[in-house]
Design a protein around this motif. Structure first.
Motif, PDB file in Angstrom:
ATOM      1  N   ASN A 136      21.924 112.732  56.352  1.00  0.00           N
ATOM      2  CA  ASN A 136      21.226 113.535  57.354  1.00  0.00           C
ATOM      3  C   ASN A 136      22.204 114.119  58.385  1.00  0.00           C
ATOM      4  O   ASN A 136      21.919 114.159  59.576  1.00  0.00           O
ATOM      5  CB  ASN A 136      20.122 112.728  58.042  1.00  0.00           C
ATOM      6  CG  ASN A 136      19.115 113.638  58.721  1.00  0.00           C
ATOM      7  OD1 ASN A 136      18.886 114.761  58.300  1.00  0.00           O
ATOM      8  ND2 ASN A 136      18.523 113.147  59.804  1.00  0.00           N
ATOM      9  N   GLN A 185      23.866 116.414  53.921  1.00  0.00           N
ATOM     10  CA  GLN A 185      22.515 116.630  54.446  1.00  0.00           C
ATOM     11  C   GLN A 185      21.536 115.654  53.796  1.00  0.00           C
ATOM     12  O   GLN A 185      20.745 115.013  54.477  1.00  0.00           O
ATOM     13  CB  GLN A 185      22.067 118.075  54.202  1.00  0.00           C
ATOM     14  CG  GLN A 185      20.620 118.349  54.586  1.00  0.00           C
ATOM     15  CD  GLN A 185      20.335 118.123  56.046  1.00  0.00           C
ATOM     16  OE1 GLN A 185      21.111 118.512  56.896  1.00  0.00           O
ATOM     17  NE2 GLN A 185      19.222 117.478  56.355  1.00  0.00           N
ATOM     18  N   GLN A 186      21.613 115.531  52.481  1.00  0.00           N
ATOM     19  CA  GLN A 186      20.638 114.702  51.770  1.00  0.00           C
ATOM     20  C   GLN A 186      20.915 113.207  51.873  1.00  0.00           C
ATOM     21  O   GLN A 186      19.989 112.415  51.923  1.00  0.00           O
ATOM     22  CB  GLN A 186      20.557 115.135  50.309  1.00  0.00           C
ATOM     23  CG  GLN A 186      19.911 116.494  50.168  1.00  0.00           C
ATOM     24  CD  GLN A 186      19.575 116.854  48.732  1.00  0.00           C
ATOM     25  OE1 GLN A 186      19.681 116.054  47.823  1.00  0.00           O
ATOM     26  NE2 GLN A 186      19.172 118.100  48.540  1.00  0.00           N
TER      27      GLN A 186
END
Length: 162
Positions: free
Chosen positions: A80, A76-77
């Motif tokens: 994305n 996610q970080q």
């Protein structure tokens, strides 16, 4: 006016058909492309920020994190990409690849018990990062007898998520 009606109906039908067509499928970083989704230096820097955070089943913060949450958070970080929360669901993402085709960013999965599964992210040179039950967030080698024997599968994620 009546002579234009059939053409108008055909034009509207074609216009609507174009709006309902299926989107083009996302390109896959498949087994033969050998492309990295996340570079090893980016992953290693992220692991350093989390190094030593204790393992906690169901955890998803620096107070404690489990393996699938660590993988989910990393993707996610850094990319994305939203992955599911559980190891079992993550094991369905992307495309299955051979262990010999691993590149940084590929997911590595292990059978650690009769019904237990574990997930980590491959770095390079047979090393992977993960949230270990005994060491917390760390880097381990696929060559150690434990991880070599527990190895289940490897998966390469799609370039745009799944």
């Amino acid at each position: 006016m009546r002579t234009y009606l059939p053409f108008l109906l055909i034009f509207i039908t074609l216009l609507l058909a174009g709006c309902s067509s299926a989107p083009e499928p996302a390109k896959v970083s498949g087994p033969s492309t050998n492309q990295q989704l996340l570079p090893v230096n980016t992953l290693a820097a992220f692991e350093q920020q989390w190094r030593g955070v204790p393992y906690r089943y169901g955890g998803n913060s620096k107070h404690g994190i489990d393996c699938s949450a660590f993988v989910q958070l990393t993707y996610q970080q850094l990319a994305n990409i939203r992955l599911p929360r559980t190891t079992a669901a993550q094991a369905q993402y992307g495309v299955k690849i051979a262990r010999s085709e691993l590149v940084s960013g590929d997911l590595v999965f292990f059978k650690t018990g009769w019904s237990s599964r574990h997930v980590g992210i491959y770095l390079s040179h047979n090393n992977f990062m993960h949230a270990s039950t005994s060491e917390g967030v760390t880097i381990s080698s696929l060559n150690t007898p434990y991880w070599r024997d527990a190895f289940w599968q490897a998966r390469r994620l799609l370039a745009h998520g799944q």
